[in-house]
Design a protein around this motif. Structure first.
Motif, PDB file in Angstrom:
ATOM      1  N   LEU A   1      -7.612   6.608  17.010  1.00 45.93           N
ATOM      2  CA  LEU A   1      -8.334   5.400  16.611  1.00 45.93           C
ATOM      3  C   LEU A   1      -7.376   4.221  16.463  1.00 45.93           C
ATOM      4  O   LEU A   1      -7.655   3.119  16.940  1.00 45.93           O
ATOM      5  CB  LEU A   1      -9.067   5.631  15.295  1.00 45.93           C
TER       6      LEU A   1
ATOM      7  N   PHE B   1      -7.363   1.113  19.070  1.00 45.70           N
ATOM      8  CA  PHE B   1      -7.665  -0.208  18.515  1.00 45.70           C
ATOM      9  C   PHE B   1      -6.553  -1.193  18.831  1.00 45.70           C
ATOM     10  O   PHE B   1      -6.816  -2.340  19.200  1.00 45.70           O
ATOM     11  CB  PHE B   1      -7.864  -0.124  17.002  1.00 45.70           C
TER      12      PHE B   1
ATOM     13  N   MET C   1     -16.084   4.748  19.511  1.00 49.47           N
ATOM     14  CA  MET C   1     -16.959   4.442  18.393  1.00 49.47           C
ATOM     15  C   MET C   1     -18.427   4.614  18.746  1.00 49.47           C
ATOM     16  O   MET C   1     -19.243   4.976  17.889  1.00 49.47           O
ATOM     17  CB  MET C   1     -16.691   3.021  17.882  1.00 49.47           C
TER      18      MET C   1
ATOM     19  N   HIS D   1     -14.848   5.963   8.683  1.00 49.69           N
ATOM     20  CA  HIS D   1     -15.191   4.809   7.853  1.00 49.69           C
ATOM     21  C   HIS D   1     -13.946   4.158   7.265  1.00 49.69           C
ATOM     22  O   HIS D   1     -13.839   2.924   7.238  1.00 49.69           O
ATOM     23  CB  HIS D   1     -16.137   5.235   6.738  1.00 49.69           C
TER      24      HIS D   1
ATOM     25  N   ILE E   1     -12.023   2.359  10.198  1.00 49.72           N
ATOM     26  CA  ILE E   1     -12.705   1.168  10.688  1.00 49.72           C
ATOM     27  C   ILE E   1     -12.597   0.038   9.677  1.00 49.72           C
ATOM     28  O   ILE E   1     -12.407  -1.127  10.046  1.00 49.72           O
ATOM     29  CB  ILE E   1     -14.178   1.476  11.008  1.00 49.72           C
TER      30      ILE E   1
END
Length: 207
Positions: free
Chosen positions: A57, A61, A108, A123, A126
Motif C-alpha cells: 500500500l 501510493f 483499493m 483503514h 489510508i
C-alpha cells in the motif's frame, strides 16, 4: 525502487498481483513465483502476507503520488476549494491510468468490494496516506471537525472519484476510448463542481 534485491522483486511482484487480484485472492506462492524467489522469502523479508500488504500500500501510493500528487503542488494555505480540486483530480487521473500509477487505485477497489481483507490495517494506512489530507480539506470547507459529518463527506467525495474505476461498464459509456486530456479535465471539473454543490448543503448542519 531498483528491483535488484529479493526484497524489491517481491515488493514489485506483490504490487502487481494485489492490484490484479486483491488481498483475498492473491497468494504468497504467486508473489514468490513472480519474483523468482523461494516460498519462504516473504516471511523472511516481510514477516507475513499482511505485513507485505502494508508495504505494498505504501509503495503503490508513493508511485501514484509522484505522478498524481494529492496536494497538487499547492501551497499548504491554498484555498480549500483548490485543494479539493487537486485531491479529486489526483484520484480520478489515477483511476484512468493503466500503468503503475494506477495500481494503488486498483488495489483499493478490490478492498472496497470484497470481504476477507485486513480492514483495520487498510483503514489506518489510508488515513495516514491520504485520508487525513481529505479530512483537513473538508474540515476547512465545512467549518467543522465533527467526525461523523466529515466521514460521510469523505465517502461522498471518494465515491465521485473512484466511480469510473468500480463501474467499468458505465465508464465505457462515459469514455468509449481512453479520454483525451481536455475531456478528462472537463470530467474532473464537473465532479469537483458536483462535490462542492453537495458539500454546501452539509455546511449549515455543522454550525
Amino acid at each position: 525502487m531498483s528491483g535488484d534485491t529479493t526484497h524489491d522483486r517481491l515488493l514489485n511482484a506483490a504490487i502487481g498481483i494485489f492490484a490484479g487480484k486483491g488481498y483475498r485472492d492473491a497468494t504468497v506462492a504467486e508473489v514468490c513465483d513472480a519474483a523468482g524467489a523461494n516460498i519462504a522469502s516473504v516471511n523472511y523479508h516481510f514477516g507475513s502476507k499482511e505485513s507485505l500488504f502494508r508495504l505494498v500500500l505504501r509503495e503503490a501510493f508513493q508511485r501514484a503520488n509522484e505522478i498524481y500528487p494529492i496536494h497538487g503542488n499547492l501551497a499548504p494555505d491554498a484555498a480549500p476549494e483548490l485543494r479539493l480540486h487537486a485531491f479529486m483530480a489526483a484520484l480520478i487521473r489515477r483511476g484512468f491510468d493503466e500503468g503503475p500509477a494506477g495500481d494503488f487505485n486498483r488495489i483499493m477497489i478490490h478492498q472496497g468490494t470484497r470481504e476477507s481483507a485486513p480492514d483495520e490495517l487498510i483503514h489506518s494506512e489510508i488515513a495516514r496516506l491520504e485520508g487525513d489530507t481529505l479530512e483537513s480539506i473538508l474540515s476547512s470547507l465545512l467549518g467543522t471537525r465533527a467526525r461523523e459529518l466529515l466521514l460521510l463527506a469523505k465517502m461522498d467525495v471518494i465515491g465521485l472519484c473512484v466511480f469510473p474505476g468500480v463501474a467499468r461498464r458505465v465508464r465505457s459509456y462515459l469514455f468509449p476510448e481512453a479520454p483525451q486530456p481536455a475531456r478528462l479535465k472537463q470530467y474532473i471539473d464537473r465532479q469537483h463542481a458536483f462535490a462542492l454543490a453537495g458539500l454546501s448543503t452539509l455546511a449549515p448542519a455543522s454550525a
